[in-house]
Design a protein around this motif. Structure first.
Motif, PDB file in Angstrom:
ATOM      1  N   VAL A   1      23.604  39.825   6.358  1.00 58.33           N
ATOM      2  CA  VAL A   1      24.547  40.408   7.310  1.00 58.33           C
ATOM      3  C   VAL A   1      25.819  40.842   6.592  1.00 58.33           C
ATOM      4  N   ALA A   2      26.328  39.967   5.730  1.00 57.50           N
ATOM      5  CA  ALA A   2      27.538  40.302   4.972  1.00 57.50           C
ATOM      6  C   ALA A   2      27.299  41.514   4.086  1.00 57.50           C
ATOM      7  N   GLY A   3      26.105  41.587   3.468  1.00 58.11           N
ATOM      8  CA  GLY A   3      25.780  42.741   2.635  1.00 58.11           C
ATOM      9  C   GLY A   3      25.718  44.023   3.436  1.00 58.11           C
ATOM     10  N   ALA A   4      25.137  43.948   4.653  1.00 56.89           N
ATOM     11  CA  ALA A   4      25.054  45.138   5.507  1.00 56.89           C
ATOM     12  C   ALA A   4      26.434  45.597   5.957  1.00 56.89           C
TER      13      ALA A   4
ATOM     14  N   HIS B   1      18.674  40.341   0.105  1.00 57.27           N
ATOM     15  CA  HIS B   1      17.814  40.098   1.260  1.00 57.27           C
ATOM     16  C   HIS B   1      16.648  39.154   0.984  1.00 57.27           C
ATOM     17  N   VAL B   2      16.339  38.899  -0.281  1.00 48.57           N
ATOM     18  CA  VAL B   2      15.186  38.061  -0.590  1.00 48.57           C
ATOM     19  C   VAL B   2      15.575  36.848  -1.425  1.00 48.57           C
ATOM     20  N   ILE B   3      16.082  37.078  -2.621  1.00 41.21           N
ATOM     21  CA  ILE B   3      16.257  35.992  -3.580  1.00 41.21           C
ATOM     22  C   ILE B   3      17.350  35.009  -3.156  1.00 41.21           C
ATOM     23  N   VAL B   4      18.551  35.526  -2.882  1.00 42.84           N
ATOM     24  CA  VAL B   4      19.663  34.631  -2.546  1.00 42.84           C
ATOM     25  C   VAL B   4      19.395  33.833  -1.270  1.00 42.84           C
ATOM     26  N   PRO B   5      18.956  34.464  -0.145  1.00 43.83           N
ATOM     27  CA  PRO B   5      18.676  33.662   1.045  1.00 43.83           C
ATOM     28  C   PRO B   5      17.610  32.592   0.826  1.00 43.83           C
TER      29      PRO B   5
ATOM     30  N   ARG C   1      17.274  46.671  -6.758  1.00 45.80           N
ATOM     31  CA  ARG C   1      17.518  45.315  -7.259  1.00 45.80           C
ATOM     32  C   ARG C   1      18.534  44.588  -6.386  1.00 45.80           C
ATOM     33  N   ARG C   2      19.542  45.323  -5.940  1.00 44.57           N
ATOM     34  CA  ARG C   2      20.557  44.718  -5.079  1.00 44.57           C
ATOM     35  C   ARG C   2      19.974  44.293  -3.734  1.00 44.57           C
ATOM     36  N   VAL C   3      19.098  45.118  -3.172  1.00 42.59           N
ATOM     37  CA  VAL C   3      18.445  44.776  -1.908  1.00 42.59           C
ATOM     38  C   VAL C   3      17.598  43.521  -2.061  1.00 42.59           C
ATOM     39  N   LEU C   4      16.821  43.446  -3.151  1.00 44.57           N
ATOM     40  CA  LEU C   4      15.995  42.263  -3.392  1.00 44.57           C
ATOM     41  C   LEU C   4      16.858  41.012  -3.554  1.00 44.57           C
ATOM     42  N   LEU C   5      17.974  41.158  -4.253  1.00 48.93           N
ATOM     43  CA  LEU C   5      18.858  40.019  -4.475  1.00 48.93           C
ATOM     44  C   LEU C   5      19.472  39.528  -3.170  1.00 48.93           C
TER      45      LEU C   5
END
Length: 229
Positions: free
Chosen positions: A54-57, A24-28, A18-22
């Motif tokens: 990038v910030a998440g990575a 890398h997908v939803i927020v951008p 869910r965090r990855v989807l948020l």
């Protein structure tokens, strides 16, 4: 009541997805179209969306205090793409960063094929509890057909990601810029569905042709279930 590590692991995996989807997908996507609606130009709207993954990575690297080759390659290519976009001022170069990411994942999956365990084995081991990990390991040790099936499916994952990457680059360079971010996510959904469908139907069919029956991670010889091969 305290839960065992084995019961907590799948929950953490689900939360991670869910965090990855948020991130890398939803927020951008929301950020890009929200900024465009406010009148921000395409380049800056895309740049704002690129900053979030990038910030998440970087946060993940800092928290885990380690970085793998795949993470380093993806961050490097993303940074190079952003730098080139600044030089040229082209929003289309910003759009191809997702294509670079999928290409990196596909190449990494291919590199796992000659390894002791392919990508799909390790990915499955991460998302299941300890009992199923033991079942997975026993299947790997006991059934050569199961090992071959996982390697074939891992290869399909790799080819699908590389094909996805090529399509993303074509979309980025040919279609209207404002349309591409949404189509990127549609393409991601199509790629994932194709991978899962192949894995499910080919995997079961391949095992059956080799005299095995699959119920989740439980593999049994067809003779043991009273069925003929």
């Amino acid at each position: 009541m305290t839960e065992s590590p084995g019961t907590l692991r799948p929950a953490r995996a689900g939360g991670g997805l869910r965090r990855v989807l948020l991130v890398h997908v939803i927020v951008p996507l929301v950020l890009f179209y929200g900024l465009r609606w406010l009148g921000v130009n395409q380049f800056l709207a895309l740049l704002a969306g690129a900053v979030i993954p990038v910030a998440g990575a970087v946060r993940g690297i800092v928290c885990e205090r380690r970085i793998g080759g795949l993470q380093l390659f993806m961050l490097g290519t993303m940074g190079l793409t952003v730098a080139m976009s600044f030089v040229t001022g082209s929003p289309r170069l910003m759009l191809i960063r997702n294509g670079w990411g999928m290409a990196a994942i596909g190449v990494w999956m291919l590199c796992t094929l000659p390894a002791p365990r392919p990508f799909l084995y390790e990915a499955t081991r991460i998302v299941v509890d300890e009992d199923r990990q033991r079942t997975l390991e026993a299947n790997w040790d006991r059934y050569p057909a199961f090992r071959r099936m996982l390697r074939i499916c891992s290869a399909f994952w790799a080819v699908a990601c590389l094909s996805d990457s090529a399509v993303r680059v074509v979309l980025a360079m040919t279609l209207p810029v404002d349309l591409v971010p949404a189509l990127d996510e549609v393409l991601l959904g199509i790629t994932v569905l194709a991978i899962l469908a192949f894995q499910r139907f080919f995997g079961r069919s391949y095992l059956r042709r080799n005299g095995l029956r699959s119920r989740g991670l439980t593999i049994t010889p067809l003779a043991a279930t009273g069925q003929s091969a």
